[in-house]
Motif scaffolding. Structure first.
Motif, short mmCIF file in Angstrom:
data_model
loop_
_atom_site.label_atom_id
_atom_site.label_comp_id
_atom_site.label_asym_id
_atom_site.label_seq_id
_atom_site.Cartn_x
_atom_site.Cartn_y
_atom_site.Cartn_z
N UNK A 192 0.84 -1.20 0.00
CA UNK A 192 0.00 0.00 0.00
C UNK A 192 0.87 1.24 0.00
N UNK A 193 2.00 1.14 0.65
CA UNK A 193 2.91 2.29 0.75
C UNK A 193 4.33 1.75 0.81
N UNK A 194 5.21 2.37 0.05
CA UNK A 194 6.60 1.94 0.08
C UNK A 194 7.49 3.15 0.34
N UNK A 195 8.28 3.08 1.39
CA UNK A 195 9.23 4.15 1.70
C UNK A 195 10.56 3.74 1.06
N UNK A 196 11.07 4.60 0.19
CA UNK A 196 12.18 4.18 -0.68
C UNK A 196 13.49 4.83 -0.28
#
Ligand SMILES: [Zn+2]
Length: 444
Positions: free
Chosen positions: A3-7
């Motif tokens: 749902x959310x990816x912190x890159x």
């Protein structure tokens, strides 16, 4: 699918009171939980619903404020350079005589706005008209553990009323809101009221959040009046039969600390060092508490005693204060300060298994901190910078329960202009100190 990816973030890890930083890692969030943390490149980002680019930023758990009265931000700067007795009698309990329920809705929002900007994603808040505070938390997207305050002078019907509040809101907002009972303190609640509060908390499966032994003077007064320390009073009244958050305990005796160390129910101390310094309340020995196995978490208390709702300050003052108090600069290390802010505060808050650490399975309460400011350079030690250098304004992005609530310092849920438009017309009434009687008299 994520749902959310912190890159590409640096990821703070704390294990066994040792701090390390994983460079260039991605954090995958599914729903409201952390699913995976892996080196950048190992995870295919193309399937993520949302990607937050975080190169060079530091990802760490959102701060947990274990003791606050966030709506008191309404009176920020209005009780200055006075001792505790005057602070209560000449300011707070006069101001609060003019408090209206809707003030709490807007006051809570100004407090939440500041806390979000400082990277605080959860607050244990103890105040009046808490239905209004709960509505503000629902809107803000943060987590909160809410208790409606009570004095025994207000009558025992309050216990049922606050229990009804607790039942109404517990588990609301996707579980972000939890509730607790909040008798104010042993010096404002008599023994019978404390006993009834403890029985009610047990009956509804809630904990208790209470001020206790705020100063050594309160401990001495309690010994004279009741023949027991304030902490012994709580024990005798059955408060420790349920999980308890003790605000302050600055005046705890060595015997009190032994009592707390032996308790079966989880009990923790909320440590609010800026308030203690500002109101000359004394010194709390956190090093000793921790050595005894007592959980100590960080709190701000309200903004009339602290002026800011900023746990970077609380973490820093804890490290500095304990070195100064014990006369030993090797006490309260950087990793310990970060552990107090993370896992230990989560334990005091009652969600030690789910918050306070970035690892798969935990709730996704994550903040991204910019460490490129001149006050960090050259960045020789990320962990030292976190404890001693970060300013609240370095927090860029705040995620709570898997949702972005501030990104690149832009609020997604709260509106500062709207909040201030609603607060301004209330201030003339709220600043008045002319109401008789005030809501309570401080007499330790
Ligand atoms: Zn307080």
């Amino acid at each position: 699918m994520a749902d959310l990816l912190i890159r590409g973030a640096r990821v703070l890890q704390l294990r066994d009171e040792k701090a390390s930083v994983l460079p260039d890692h991605d954090i995958v969030i599914r729903g409201n939980r952390i699913d995976r943390i892996a080196p950048t490149g190992a995870i295919d980002a193309s399937h993520a619903r949302q990607v937050v680019a975080a190169a060079g930023q530091l990802a760490m758990p959102g701060f947990i404020n274990c003791h606050a009265h966030a709506p008191m931000a309404l009176w920020r700067g209005l009780g200055e350079d006075v001792n505790l007795e005057s602070w209560f009698n000449d300011y707070i309990w006069q101001f609060e005589a003019n408090l209206e329920p809707e003030d709490v809705f807007w006051g809570m929002q100004i407090g939440l706005l500041e806390m979000i900007e400082a990277g605080i994603t959860a607050v244990s808040d103890h105040y009046w008209h808490m239905d209004y505070a709960a509505r503000a938390v629902e809107k803000a997207g943060t987590r909160a553990l809410l208790g409606q305050a009570m004095f025994s002078g207000g009558g025992s019907a309050q216990i049922d009323e606050t229990a009804a509040f607790a039942k109404r809101w517990d588990g609301q907002a996707n579980g972000r809101i939890r509730t607790i009972l909040a008798p104010h303190a042993p010096y404002t609640c008599d023994d019978e009221f404390l006993r009834a509060s403890a029985r009610k908390a047990e009956a509804i499966g809630a904990g208790i959040h209470i001020h206790v032994a705020e100063t050594l003077e309160q401990t001495q007064a309690s010994l004279q009046r009741r023949g027991q320390t304030p902490i012994a009073v709580l024990e005798a009244c059955g408060i420790f039969d349920v999980p308890t958050i003790l605000a302050h305990a600055v005046g705890a005796t060595p015997g009190d600390l032994e009592t707390l160390a032996d308790l079966r129910q989880p009990t923790g101390i909320a440590h609010c060092p800026k308030t203690y310094a500002k109101l000359a309340m004394g010194y709390s020995n956190v090093v000793e508490c921790r050595a005894l196995g007592i959980a100590v978490g960080l709190g701000t208390d309200g903004a009339v005693s602290n002026n800011t709702l900023d746990l970077w300050e609380a973490m820093r003052l804890t490290a500095l204060g304990q070195k100064q108090l014990t006369g030993d600069a090797e006490n309260l290390t950087i990793a310990q300060a970060l552990t107090i802010a993370g896992a230990d505060s989560a334990r005091v808050y009652g969600q030690g298994a789910e918050l306070g650490d970035l690892s798969p399975g935990k709730l996704a309460d994550i903040i991204l901190v910019d460490l490129s400011g001149a006050h960090h350079l050259p960045l020789n030690s990320v962990s030292a910078s976190l404890v001693y250098n970060v300013r609240a304004g370095d927090v860029q992005t705040v995620i709570c329960d898997g949702q972005i609530i501030m990104q690149n310092r832009e609020h997604r849920r709260l509106d500062k202009d709207e909040i201030m438009e609603n607060i301004r017309p209330r201030m003339e009434r709220l600043r008045r100190r002319d109401r008789v009687p005030k809501i309570q008299t401080y007499n330790p």
